[in-house]
Write a protein that holds these residues in place. Structure first.
Motif: not given
Lengths: 281, 268
Positions: A112-113, A115-119, B232, B234
């Motif tokens: 989840f983390g 994903e939120n950071m856009g990795v 933003g 993913t």
């Protein structure tokens, strides 16, 4: 180098009545100056209402200081542009494991983390695997969090924070709702993170046994830092701790009482082995 | 054992249908339901029954599970059939007392029964083979175009999946509060419906308070993990069409075209 630094930090809760008029102001954190070295293991102790959780929430920029400044990795937490950077650098684990797990499958929660950071997707999978292995929960990656024990859930929460590659992890009473074996599990995982991965750990707790391995201990009372030093230094001041409504570990207390009755013992004994050695050696 | 309850009605097994992209299953189900309303003769329905039977076989889900979904609408089905049967005017076939069954009524009744049954079985086939999580994901992706109209698609999907995650936790909490109140003499079992409903009120208050507290905690935990809406973001498990998904779409369109052609042939 300091990773977390606070200068004259003050935080006030404003209590309001039903019409919204100010009823009173509670100063939860009162002029706290704190410096945490990168890679160290810090423990913050205090009884309920001592302001330790409020202090913790400042490190993750969940709360803004009323007065004073908090720096995380050189960034001022009051700067809204740096907010997400700060939250990535300083991860936070909360008390109730049920209320911080978002995913319906362990691996999804850990992802989840990131994903939120856009990795990117592939890197997320890599990070999830690494983090779950680091806390020893990799075999459970396909489980539903509802089927795990409290200690396991808390380790999943830690993995979830770890997957964001933070420099410092703040754990706000992570063991308060766990049974003794769950507590041991979690503390073992936290120590491993600190020693193997080199993550700075700030552990907030009121269990004395958990801070024995800390590099530095801060004791809070009424929003102020009342005592600080290594666990040994802090534990040798038994009377002072008692006046702050804190218990020392049983072994330390025993050693202290023995010493008071005239036995030759060093100050601040922390473990059973040490006491055995001091008594028999 | 409340924690073990299955949400929705997902049936865990290995099958092609389980592996399909949720979007295919949602889209396919909608198309299937739509197709049911194009038939003019019984050949079309026959084709649909055969197709549905084949898909059920493919899904590896026991047929009894499909029937379970039917039970809840049995009453509705019977009423609809009865109305159609007795109240359609036309050539009288049988007449007794004040009721009469007409040829048109019989046809309408059978049609509606077939449509409703297949509609229910078709859609429960989708929920039986897709996890709630997957369904939410699929819907989020399919509704993506709504973002142009500023509809909070991602937020809705996130809300749904969080709700799903908290259902077992809140159920367990309800159980705990109930037991705590029963230990102090609360009575949830006796009395008529109204009395029992009233007994639930003192249960709801603590449950709501705790749900709000949990929501607050969760929101903080999500923010602490850098959650800031869908932008933003993913995906760890992005939905990607594979070969079998295209194949499934092809089958679906083939079935649609074929059965509608059959269903509109001038027979019966």
């Amino acid at each position: 180098m300091s990773i977390v630094k606070t200068k004259d930090l003050v935080f006030e809760y404003i209590r309001r009545d039903e019409e919204g008029n100010v009823e009173g102001i509670t100063t939860a954190v009162d002029h706290v100056n704190l410096t945490v070295r990168e890679g160290s293991f810090i423990a913050i102790l205090g009884h309920n209402g001592s302001g330790k959780s409020t202090l913790a929430k400042h490190i993750n920029a969940i709360l803004d200081p009323t007065e004073g400044t908090v720096w995380v990795d050189g960034m001022d937490t009051a700067d809204p542009e740096k907010l997400w950077d700060i939250r990535q650098r300083a991860g936070m684990v909360f008390q109730n494991p049920d209320n911080q797990i978002i995913g319906q499958v362990v691996e999804e929660d850990v992802g989840f983390g990131p994903e939120n950071m856009g990795v990117p997707t592939e890197e997320i999978w890599q990070r999830v695997e690494e983090s779950l292995r680091a806390v020893g929960m990799y075999e459970y990656r396909k489980y539903s969090p509802n089927k795990l024990s409290g200690g396991q859930k808390q380790r999943v929460s830690i993995a979830g924070v770890l997957a964001m590659h933070p420099k410092v992890i703040v754990l706000d009473e992570p063991t308060a709702m766990l049974d003794p074996s769950g507590r041991k599990e979690v503390i073992r995982a936290v120590r491993a993170l600190n020693q193997v991965e080199g993550v700075t750990v700030i552990l907030i707790t009121h269990y004395m046994e958990e801070i024995v391995h800390a590099d530095q201990v801060f004791v809070m009372d009424q929003g102020r830092i009342a005592m600080e030093g290594t666990p040994r230094e802090v534990f040798s001041r038994v009377e002072e701790l008692k006046s702050l409504r804190l218990d020392v570990p049983q072994v330390t207390l025993l050693a202290y009482e023995l010493k008071k009755r005239g036995l030759e013992l060093p100050d601040g004994i922390l473990t059973t082995e040490e006491l055995v050695k001091a008594l028999c050696g | 054992m409340l924690r073990d309850i299955t949400l929705g009605q997902y049936y865990q097994t290995e099958s092609v249908l389980h592996k399909l992209d949720p979007r295919v299953k949602i889209g396919g189900t909608l198309l299937f339901i739509l197709t049911l309303f194009f038939y003019k003769n019984f050949l079309g329905y026959l084709a649909a029954i055969l197709f549905l039977a084949a898909v059920i076989r493919l899904s590896h889900v026991p047929f009894s599970y499909m029937i379970k979904g039917m039970r809840s609408i049995l009453f509705l089905l019977l009423i609809t059939v009865a109305f159609n049967l007795f109240l359609t005017p036309g050539t009288v076939l049988v007449a007794f007392w004040k009721l009469k069954i007409t040829q048109e009524g019989l046809k309408a009744a059978v049609t509606i029964a077939l449509r409703l049954t297949m509609l229910i079985i078709g859609s429960s086939l989708m929920t039986l083979t897709t996890t709630p999580n997957n369904l939410t994901d699929g819907m989020e992706k399919m509704m993506g175009f709504m973002k142009i109209f500023k509809a909070p698609v991602h937020e809705m999907a996130m809300m749904m999946s969080i709700a799903l995650r908290f259902i077992p936790i809140l159920l367990e909490e309800t159980d705990k509060i109930m037991k705590a109140q029963m230990a102090r003499g609360a009575d949830f079992e006796s009395g008529n419906l109204i009395a029992r409903a009233k007994a639930m009120v003192p249960l709801l208050v603590p449950l709501f308070i705790s749900a709000f507290r949990r929501a607050n905690d969760l929101a903080m935990a999500m923010e602490a993990r850098c959650y800031r809406g869908g932008e933003g973001r993913t995906k760890m498990k992005p939905l990607q069409y594979k070969k079998r998904d295209y194949l499934a779409y092809l089958c679906m369109v083939g079935f649609m075209a074929g059965s509608i052609w059959l269903g509109r042939l001038p027979v019966l």
